[in-house]
Write an enzyme that holds these catalytic residues in place. Structure first.
Site, PDB file in Angstrom:
ATOM      1  N   LYS A   1       1.146  -1.222   0.549  1.00  0.00           N
ATOM      2  CA  LYS A   1       0.016  -0.228  -0.235  1.00  0.00           C
ATOM      3  C   LYS A   1       0.740   1.270   0.128  1.00  0.00           C
ATOM      4  CE  LYS A   1      -4.556  -2.244   0.213  1.00  0.00           C
ATOM      5  NZ  LYS A   1      -5.097  -1.682  -0.421  1.00  0.00           N
TER       6      LYS A   1
ATOM      7  N   LYS B   1      -2.644  -9.241  -6.605  1.00  0.00           N
ATOM      8  CA  LYS B   1      -4.018  -9.967  -6.623  1.00  0.00           C
ATOM      9  C   LYS B   1      -4.744  -7.944  -7.363  1.00  0.00           C
ATOM     10  CE  LYS B   1      -5.043  -7.669  -2.008  1.00  0.00           C
ATOM     11  NZ  LYS B   1      -6.714  -7.404  -1.960  1.00  0.00           N
TER      12      LYS B   1
ATOM     13  N   LYS C   1     -10.176  -3.570  -5.494  1.00  0.00           N
ATOM     14  CA  LYS C   1     -10.791  -2.507  -5.763  1.00  0.00           C
ATOM     15  C   LYS C   1     -10.560  -1.126  -6.565  1.00  0.00           C
ATOM     16  CE  LYS C   1     -13.451  -3.925  -1.313  1.00  0.00           C
ATOM     17  NZ  LYS C   1     -12.035  -3.704  -0.580  1.00  0.00           N
TER      18      LYS C   1
HETATM   19  N1  AQP Z   1      -8.219 -10.917  -5.541  1.00  0.00           N
HETATM   20  C1  AQP Z   1      -8.744 -11.137  -4.054  1.00  0.00           C
HETATM   21  N2  AQP Z   1      -8.284 -12.781  -3.916  1.00  0.00           N
HETATM   22  C2  AQP Z   1      -9.477 -13.620  -3.122  1.00  0.00           C
HETATM   23  N3  AQP Z   1     -10.020 -12.611  -2.040  1.00  0.00           N
HETATM   24  C3  AQP Z   1      -9.808 -11.425  -1.572  1.00  0.00           C
HETATM   25  N4  AQP Z   1      -9.793 -10.810  -0.773  1.00  0.00           N
HETATM   26  C4  AQP Z   1      -9.558  -9.395  -1.526  1.00  0.00           C
HETATM   27  N5  AQP Z   1      -8.621  -9.325  -2.973  1.00  0.00           N
HETATM   28  C5  AQP Z   1      -9.084 -10.828  -2.857  1.00  0.00           C
HETATM   29  C6  AQP Z   1     -10.585 -10.119   0.457  1.00  0.00           C
HETATM   30  O1  AQP Z   1     -11.681 -10.227   0.290  1.00  0.00           O
HETATM   31  C7  AQP Z   1     -12.192  -9.312   1.418  1.00  0.00           C
HETATM   32  C8  AQP Z   1     -12.322  -8.127   1.454  1.00  0.00           C
HETATM   33  O2  AQP Z   1     -11.154  -7.143   2.268  1.00  0.00           O
HETATM   34  P1  AQP Z   1     -10.942  -6.308   1.991  1.00  0.00           P
HETATM   35  O3  AQP Z   1     -11.837  -4.874   1.537  1.00  0.00           O
HETATM   36  O4  AQP Z   1     -11.115  -5.705   3.780  1.00  0.00           O
HETATM   37  O5  AQP Z   1      -9.605  -5.519   1.602  1.00  0.00           O
HETATM   38  P2  AQP Z   1      -8.072  -6.045   0.602  1.00  0.00           P
HETATM   39  O6  AQP Z   1      -7.955  -7.455   0.213  1.00  0.00           O
HETATM   40  O7  AQP Z   1      -7.572  -5.035   0.631  1.00  0.00           O
HETATM   41  O8  AQP Z   1      -9.701  -6.577  -0.598  1.00  0.00           O
HETATM   42  P3  AQP Z   1      -9.059  -5.086  -2.029  1.00  0.00           P
HETATM   43  O9  AQP Z   1     -10.544  -5.764  -2.845  1.00  0.00           O
HETATM   44  O10 AQP Z   1      -7.772  -5.640  -2.841  1.00  0.00           O
HETATM   45  O11 AQP Z   1      -9.000  -3.767  -1.740  1.00  0.00           O
HETATM   46  P4  AQP Z   1      -8.508  -2.254  -1.670  1.00  0.00           P
HETATM   47  O12 AQP Z   1      -7.979  -2.344  -3.152  1.00  0.00           O
HETATM   48  O13 AQP Z   1      -9.175  -1.449  -1.207  1.00  0.00           O
HETATM   49  O14 AQP Z   1      -7.079  -2.876  -1.155  1.00  0.00           O
HETATM   50  C9  AQP Z   1     -11.402  -9.888   2.216  1.00  0.00           C
HETATM   51  O15 AQP Z   1     -10.850 -11.210   2.915  1.00  0.00           O
HETATM   52  C10 AQP Z   1      -9.947 -10.308   1.265  1.00  0.00           C
HETATM   53  O16 AQP Z   1      -8.994 -10.715   1.473  1.00  0.00           O
END
Ligand code: AQP
Length: 326
Positions: free
Chosen positions: A111, A192, A195
């Protein structure tokens, strides 16, 4: 019933990675556990969201949970900032957590690169607040994707540290993840699906069949298929999606053509687009209904957050007594 906690930061549209890594497991587990599913808006603030976007995303995320099949009669849906006990306990945990533990968390490094112009304290402290999200409810299981492994390990370390200093208080929660624990970006399959990386990187749960088709059509695969194992990242990602959304015969057919080097990725992508679209057809209908009744969704969140707060207050009271604040 034992308690389970999980959730999302409302930092953008929920995507199939969030669904496969977390929500899909929640649907089964909500029958076996007392579940608390959060919308972690204080976490989303670390990504510098505009105020209107933050507010809108909370509601949108709640609609995604409900349209996916999370049942507010069985599970608690709460908004993190509506339960201020989270930030109170975060301060107490901050005083127990060595900075070095946080500096070595991989998501902090990622990040910090992604948000190089806004490396704020919240990004570093994210795992401490996440430990609170789980321990405040004394959850024993946390269903999340693979990217959360270090966060859950840190939660367990914080629980151990608190318990050894102040007496047995928190259970050490166990992480649960399934076969969709790590879905990769369509544009850059070495990272990965996220969002915050932009809409071309992901398939949103609410994307129309046309958009799904378009996004998959431009997904990175490989040029000059060599039929070898392990597959290149983009191809492996498509096969993982076939595994999770398509019939066994479909995946096997493409495995065969892959090894014979006759595979046509355009065909794989078109098939996958259809299978993903039909998987989320009911979701899109339920989501469209919910969009007509945002007040009802807000009522569910108010009620869920009030219930969550009764649990949170009891834990915080116990903690304050133990640390000498009451
Ligand atoms: N690519 C992924 N594959 C499987 N699981 C995923 N998760 C996120 N991306 C993947 C799971 O979704 C849940 C929510 O995650 P979060 O919103 O708390 O934060 P994150 O992991 O940082 O999700 P994003 O989509 O990547 O958001 P941003 O871009 O804002 O950081 C968790 O259970 C995560 O493991």
């Amino acid at each position: 019933m034992k308690r389970l906690v999980s959730g999302m930061q409302p930092s953008g549209q929920l995507h199939i990675g969030n669904y496969l890594g977390a929500i899909k497991n929640w649907l089964q587990l909500q029958e076996q556990y007392e579940c608390v599913f959060g919308m972690y808006d204080l976490h989303a603030m670390t990504e510098g969201l505009a105020p209107e976007a933050l507010k809108k995303n909370v509601l949108e995320t709640a609609m995604d949970y409900l349209a996916s099949g999370i049942d507010p009669q069985k599970s608690t849906l709460m908004v993190q900032s509506w339960v201020p006990e989270h930030t109170y306990l975060a301060w107490i945990f901050n005083t127990l957590t060595p900075v070095s533990w946080l500096e070595r968390v991989p998501t902090y490094k990622d990040k910090s690169q992604q948000f190089a112009k806004n490396i704020n304290m919240g990004l570093l402290d994210y795992p401490v607040l996440m430990a609170v999200d789980i321990l405040l409810y004394k959850a024993v299981v946390v269903p999340v994707g693979e990217d959360q492994t270090a966060h859950i390990e840190l939660t367990r370390e914080i629980a151990r540290t608190f318990n050894s200093r102040y007496g047995e208080t928190f259970p050490e929660p166990k992480m649960i993840s399934g076969p969709g624990a790590r879905i990769m970006s369509l544009v850059d399959p070495t990272v990965k699906m996220s969002k915050s990386k932009g809409p071309n990187h992901y398939i949103a749960l609410n994307d129309s069949p046309e958009i799904i088709k378009k996004k998959l059509a431009s997904a990175v695969t490989d040029t000059g298929n060599d039929g070898k194992e392990p597959k290149r990242p983009g191809v492996a990602n498509l096969f993982q999606l076939l595994n999770l959304f398509s019939k066994v015969e479909t995946r096997e057919k493409f495995e065969t053509t892959y090894h014979k080097k006759t595979i046509r990725y355009a065909e794989v992508k078109a098939t996958l687009a259809e299978d993903i679209s039909s998987h989320f057809a009911d979701f899109r209908n339920r989501r469209a209904d919910l969009e007509k009744h945002p007040d009802k969704v807000l009522d569910i969140l108010r009620e869920g957050s009030a219930h969550a707060q009764t649990i949170a207050r009891a834990t915080l009271k116990e903690v304050k007594e133990k640390v000498g604040l009451l």
